[in-house]
Scaffold this active site. Structure first.
Site, PDB file in Angstrom:
ATOM      1  N   TYR A 217       0.843  -1.203   0.000  1.00  0.00           N
ATOM      2  CA  TYR A 217       0.000   0.000   0.000  1.00  0.00           C
ATOM      3  C   TYR A 217       0.872   1.244   0.000  1.00  0.00           C
ATOM      4  O   TYR A 217       1.862   1.330   0.742  1.00  0.00           O
ATOM      5  CB  TYR A 217      -0.896   0.026   1.247  1.00  0.00           C
ATOM      6  CG  TYR A 217      -1.640   1.344   1.410  1.00  0.00           C
ATOM      7  CD1 TYR A 217      -2.896   1.519   0.840  1.00  0.00           C
ATOM      8  CD2 TYR A 217      -1.074   2.409   2.113  1.00  0.00           C
ATOM      9  CE1 TYR A 217      -3.568   2.727   0.964  1.00  0.00           C
ATOM     10  CE2 TYR A 217      -1.739   3.618   2.235  1.00  0.00           C
ATOM     11  CZ  TYR A 217      -2.982   3.772   1.662  1.00  0.00           C
ATOM     12  OH  TYR A 217      -3.631   4.971   1.774  1.00  0.00           O
TER      13      TYR A 217
ATOM     14  N   GLU B 208      -3.494   7.658  -3.783  1.00  0.00           N
ATOM     15  CA  GLU B 208      -3.426   6.331  -3.164  1.00  0.00           C
ATOM     16  C   GLU B 208      -3.224   5.257  -4.221  1.00  0.00           C
ATOM     17  O   GLU B 208      -3.875   5.282  -5.274  1.00  0.00           O
ATOM     18  CB  GLU B 208      -4.714   6.081  -2.382  1.00  0.00           C
ATOM     19  CG  GLU B 208      -4.742   4.796  -1.587  1.00  0.00           C
ATOM     20  CD  GLU B 208      -6.035   4.653  -0.802  1.00  0.00           C
ATOM     21  OE1 GLU B 208      -5.981   4.725   0.444  1.00  0.00           O
ATOM     22  OE2 GLU B 208      -7.103   4.493  -1.423  1.00  0.00           O
TER      23      GLU B 208
END
Length: 385
Positions: A108, A195
């Protein structure tokens, strides 16, 4: 302002973040052609402004072009419901057809503004492919953070994050390059969120942004006319889109009291005091400090377009927006829009006495509250009738 995944990936690619080969499609035949062009197995992904698409049936793997076309036929026009769309879901109007990749690990990467530090914070985690909120709640130690200094991520910071996530040596340089490129894209576009989840390592040691999400700061879009072209108003609440045309900020909620305010702080306080009085806000509309009578009229029209609104509270602190200007706008709206729901007005500040007198002399049955608490209690009672 939000954009679709395929748009976010195209933008990241401009800053040299590696992304899979893919094409956006709007029809079954386009999906077939894109899959044939890519070759082999592909993933077909619904494009809506919401996460959790995979769990809702909006991400499917196709072995070939024929299967991709069959999936596209089922997805296009479907109402996709995820934990972020609410029960009403979103209609799928476009798809991303993309190459599949041999995934070794899912990581991530994300950047948000930390308001406490007053700096953008780069977050990285070995727990990719999961909701970052869930990771933060259950295993916060898995989220690594580095503050962006002067708008960028330094090489030593990127390497520190790469080592912290356990990225193997041969892939480190590629991962560092991707992370610094992501930080550059975030800063250059005035993003509020960038993101990549998941950020993957492939079995042959390469890195890719397998999914991407970028939100932009509306207040900075005057510097980015090209980004405005990426806006998809079909993904936004129609009343929010309508409000933006008049320089108004509108947020849809689920109660019965419509709220017109000037200023975000007053909006929060207004919603709180309505709750305290036993009611529930249906929406709030911020007319800002410099609204004119015409904007006030449009604000009321937009508020009342919500069929759940049974009463309206207008809570204004007169500064740049004088109370007499507000009152004239409210009276004009009541006259032109033939308003039937009760309206409670609480105003303080510049020309407040003139404003109250305009309301009292208007011939309409406005309720003028003496203070915020009185106004909230009155509007809640009226909404309950």
């Amino acid at each position: 302002m939000k954009i679709h995944e395929y748009q976010a990936k195209a933008l990241l690619a401009q800053y040299h973040v590696p992304v899979p080969r893919g094409e956006v499609v709007f029809s079954v035949e386009e999906a077939r052609a894109a899959a044939e062009k890519i070759g082999g197995s592909v993933v077909v992904k619904a494009q809506i402004h919401a996460g959790g698409r995979g769990k809702g049936g909006g991400v499917k793997v196709a072995a070939n072009a024929t299967e991709a076309a069959d999936i596209a036929k089922k997805m296009l026009g479907m109402t996709l419901v995820t934990h972020q769309t609410g029960p009403e879901g979103r209609v799928v109007e476009r798809l991303l057809v993309e190459e599949t990749l041999p995934i070794s690990r899912e990581l991530y990467l994300g950047i948000v503004l930390d308001r406490v530090q007053g700096k953008p914070i780069f977050m990285a985690s070995a727990a990719g492919g999961m909701e970052i909120e869930e990771v933060a709640a259950k295993t916060p130690e898995l989220i690594l953070k580095e503050a962006l200094e002067d708008g960028g991520l330094a090489q030593f910071q990127a390497r520190k994050l790469a080592f912290g996530m356990g990225i193997p040596g041969p892939s480190t340089n590629a991962a560092v390059a991707a992370m610094t490129a992501l930080a550059k894209a975030y800063t250059a576009t005035d993003a509020s969120l960038a993101e990549i989840n998941p950020f993957i390592l492939t079995q042959d040691g390469k890195v890719y942004a397998l999914d991407a999400k970028i939100n932009f700061d509306d207040n900075a879009l005057f510097r980015h006319k090209d980004l405005l072209e990426l806006r998809d108003t079909n993904e936004e609440d129609p009343l929010e889109v309508e409000a933006s045309k008049f320089g108004l900020n509108y947020i849809k909620l689920d109660g019965t009291v419509g709220c017109m305010v000037n200023g975000a702080g007053l909006a929060m306080a207004t919603m709180d005091i309505i709750k305290y009085a036993g009611g529930s806000p249906a929406n709030f509309l911020d007319v800002g400090g410099g609204a004119n009578a015409e904007q006030v009229k449009n604000a009321l029209r937009i508020l009342l377009a919500d069929k759940n609104v049974r009463a309206v509270l207008i809570n204004i602190f007169g500064g740049i927006l004088r109370c007499d200007t507000l009152a004239n706008g409210v009276v004009a709206a009541a006259r032109d829009l033939k308003i039937s729901v009760p309206i409670v007005v609480r105003m303080e500040g510049t020309n407040v006495e003139q404003g109250r007198q305009i309301l009292l002399d208007s011939g309409f049955n406005f309720t003028v509250g003496t203070d915020m608490r009185d106004a909230a209690e009155r509007v809640v009672k009226l909404a309950a009738r």
